[in-house]
Design a protein around this motif. Structure first.
Motif, PDB file in Angstrom:
ATOM      1  N   LEU A   6       1.540  -1.357   0.199  1.00  0.00           N
ATOM      2  CA  LEU A   6      -0.143   0.179  -0.032  1.00  0.00           C
ATOM      3  C   LEU A   6       0.309   1.388   0.526  1.00  0.00           C
ATOM      4  O   LEU A   6       0.330   2.416  -0.180  1.00  0.00           O
ATOM      5  CB  LEU A   6      -0.756  -0.046   0.972  1.00  0.00           C
ATOM      6  N   ASP A   7       1.457   1.274   1.029  1.00  0.00           N
ATOM      7  CA  ASP A   7       2.584   2.148  -0.024  1.00  0.00           C
ATOM      8  C   ASP A   7       3.487   2.391  -0.737  1.00  0.00           C
ATOM      9  O   ASP A   7       3.863   2.986  -1.626  1.00  0.00           O
ATOM     10  CB  ASP A   7       4.134   2.133   1.310  1.00  0.00           C
ATOM     11  N   GLU A   8       4.295   1.645  -1.545  1.00  0.00           N
ATOM     12  CA  GLU A   8       4.524   1.740  -3.013  1.00  0.00           C
ATOM     13  C   GLU A   8       2.974   2.143  -3.705  1.00  0.00           C
ATOM     14  O   GLU A   8       3.687   3.172  -4.670  1.00  0.00           O
ATOM     15  CB  GLU A   8       5.259   0.550  -3.171  1.00  0.00           C
ATOM     16  N   ILE A   9       2.231   1.702  -3.795  1.00  0.00           N
ATOM     17  CA  ILE A   9       0.905   1.844  -4.341  1.00  0.00           C
ATOM     18  C   ILE A   9       0.724   3.894  -4.534  1.00  0.00           C
ATOM     19  O   ILE A   9       0.528   4.693  -4.737  1.00  0.00           O
ATOM     20  CB  ILE A   9      -0.334   1.488  -4.599  1.00  0.00           C
ATOM     21  N   TYR A  10       0.380   3.560  -3.137  1.00  0.00           N
ATOM     22  CA  TYR A  10      -0.350   5.164  -1.974  1.00  0.00           C
ATOM     23  C   TYR A  10       0.939   6.552  -2.131  1.00  0.00           C
ATOM     24  O   TYR A  10       0.551   7.496  -2.232  1.00  0.00           O
ATOM     25  CB  TYR A  10      -1.009   4.738  -1.703  1.00  0.00           C
ATOM     26  N   ALA A  11       1.646   5.686  -1.488  1.00  0.00           N
ATOM     27  CA  ALA A  11       2.664   6.822  -0.965  1.00  0.00           C
ATOM     28  C   ALA A  11       4.235   7.284  -2.363  1.00  0.00           C
ATOM     29  O   ALA A  11       4.347   8.166  -2.353  1.00  0.00           O
ATOM     30  CB  ALA A  11       3.166   6.840   0.069  1.00  0.00           C
ATOM     31  N   HIS A  13       3.319   5.903  -5.332  1.00  0.00           N
ATOM     32  CA  HIS A  13       3.192   6.108  -5.957  1.00  0.00           C
ATOM     33  C   HIS A  13       4.073   5.131  -7.646  1.00  0.00           C
ATOM     34  O   HIS A  13       3.854   5.661  -8.892  1.00  0.00           O
ATOM     35  CB  HIS A  13       2.885   7.437  -7.084  1.00  0.00           C
ATOM     36  N   SER A  14       3.976   4.072  -7.281  1.00  0.00           N
ATOM     37  CA  SER A  14       4.715   3.292  -7.549  1.00  0.00           C
ATOM     38  C   SER A  14       3.877   1.670  -7.774  1.00  0.00           C
ATOM     39  O   SER A  14       3.014   1.769  -7.125  1.00  0.00           O
ATOM     40  CB  SER A  14       5.993   2.575  -7.557  1.00  0.00           C
TER      41      SER A  14
END
Length: 216
Positions: A6-11, A13-14
Motif C-alpha cells: 500500500l505504501d508503494e502504491i499510494y505513497a 506512486h509506484s
C-alpha cells in the motif's frame, strides 16, 4: 507485506514488487503451509466477518459428506498492521491487536484424532441461537468461550443461562485477531484434555455461529 504494498502504491506512486503483491493474496497463507507439509489439493479461501472459520467448516462438512475429500487442512489466518492503531479502540475492548493463525488437519474418522467438531450451527439472531442451545440434547456445558463481538454484558447473560463449569477467555489472555476462533479452538485443544467447548460467536450483522468441540 500488505502495508508495504500500500505504501508503494499510494505513497511512492509506484507499482508494487511482484512477490510483495502475491503475498497480499488471501490464499497464499494456506498455500505456503500446505507446501511445507507436503499436502496437495484444492486451495479455497473463505471470508465472512468474524465467522470465516465456521463457514469454512460448513463447506468442509459438505465435501466430507459427498466424498469429495477425505482429508483437509483448515484454519484461520489474519495479518494485522499496527500503523495508526489506537490500542484504546473500544471496538476491540482494549485488547492488543495481533496477527493470528490457527490450523487443523481434519478427517471424517475418529481413529488417530485428538478431538472432534461435534456441532457447527448458524443462526439469524441471538433469540434463535438461545432457543437452540436451550433445547439441544447433550450434557451440561463444560467450557464456554465467546467471540470478539460478544460484549461483556451479553457474555454475562450467556454465563447466567448456561452455567458452564469453566470459561476459556482466550481473547483476554492471548489477544485479538479477526480469525480468533481458529486460534481459540486450537488453544482449547492444547490446554483442555477430556473437556468439551461451546464457542459462541457473532458477526457485525447480528448473526450467530456456535461451535461445539470435543477434546478426547
Amino acid at each position: 507485506e500488505t502495508a508495504a504494498v500500500l505504501d508503494e502504491i499510494y505513497a511512492a506512486h509506484s507499482l508494487p514488487k511482484p512477490y510483495g503483491f502475491i503475498n497480499t493474496m488471501s490464499s497464499t497463507a494456506a498455500f505456503y503451509l500446505a507446501q511445507n507439509l507436503g499436502i496437495r489439493g484444492r486451495n479455497i479461501t473463505v471470508s465472512s466477518q468474524h465467522v470465516s472459520f465456521e463457514r469454512g467448516l460448513e463447506l468442509l462438512k459438505v465435501d466430507f459428506a459427498g466424498g469429495a475429500e477425505r482429508r483437509a487442512l483448515i484454519g484461520g489466518v489474519d495479518e494485522a498492521s499496527l500503523n495508526g492503531f489506537d490500542g484504546g479502540d473500544q471496538n476491540h475492548h482494549g485488547w492488543r491487536m495481533v496477527d493470528g493463525s490457527g490450523w487443523f488437519y481434519v478427517k471424517p474418522e475418529r481413529e488417530g484424532a485428538c478431538g472432534a467438531f461435534t456441532e457447527n450451527r448458524s443462526f439469524r439472531d441471538g433469540l434463535s441461537c438461545r432457543r437452540w442451545i436451550k433445547e439441544r440434547e447433550g450434557s451440561p456445558v463444560d467450557v464456554v468461550s465467546f467471540g470478539a463481538l460478544v460484549g461483556d454484558t451479553e457474555a454475562a447473560e450467556w454465563r447466567e443461562a448456561l452455567h458452564p463449569v469453566a470459561e476459556f477467555n482466550y481473547l483476554r489472555d492471548y489477544g485479538y485477531s479477526g480469525s480468533a476462533t481458529a486460534c481459540g479452538v486450537g488453544l482449547f485443544m492444547d490446554r483442555f484434555p477430556g473437556r468439551t467447548l461451546l464457542h459462541i460467536n457473532k458477526d457485525p450483522r447480528g448473526h450467530y455461529a456456535v461451535l461445539e468441540v470435543e477434546r478426547y
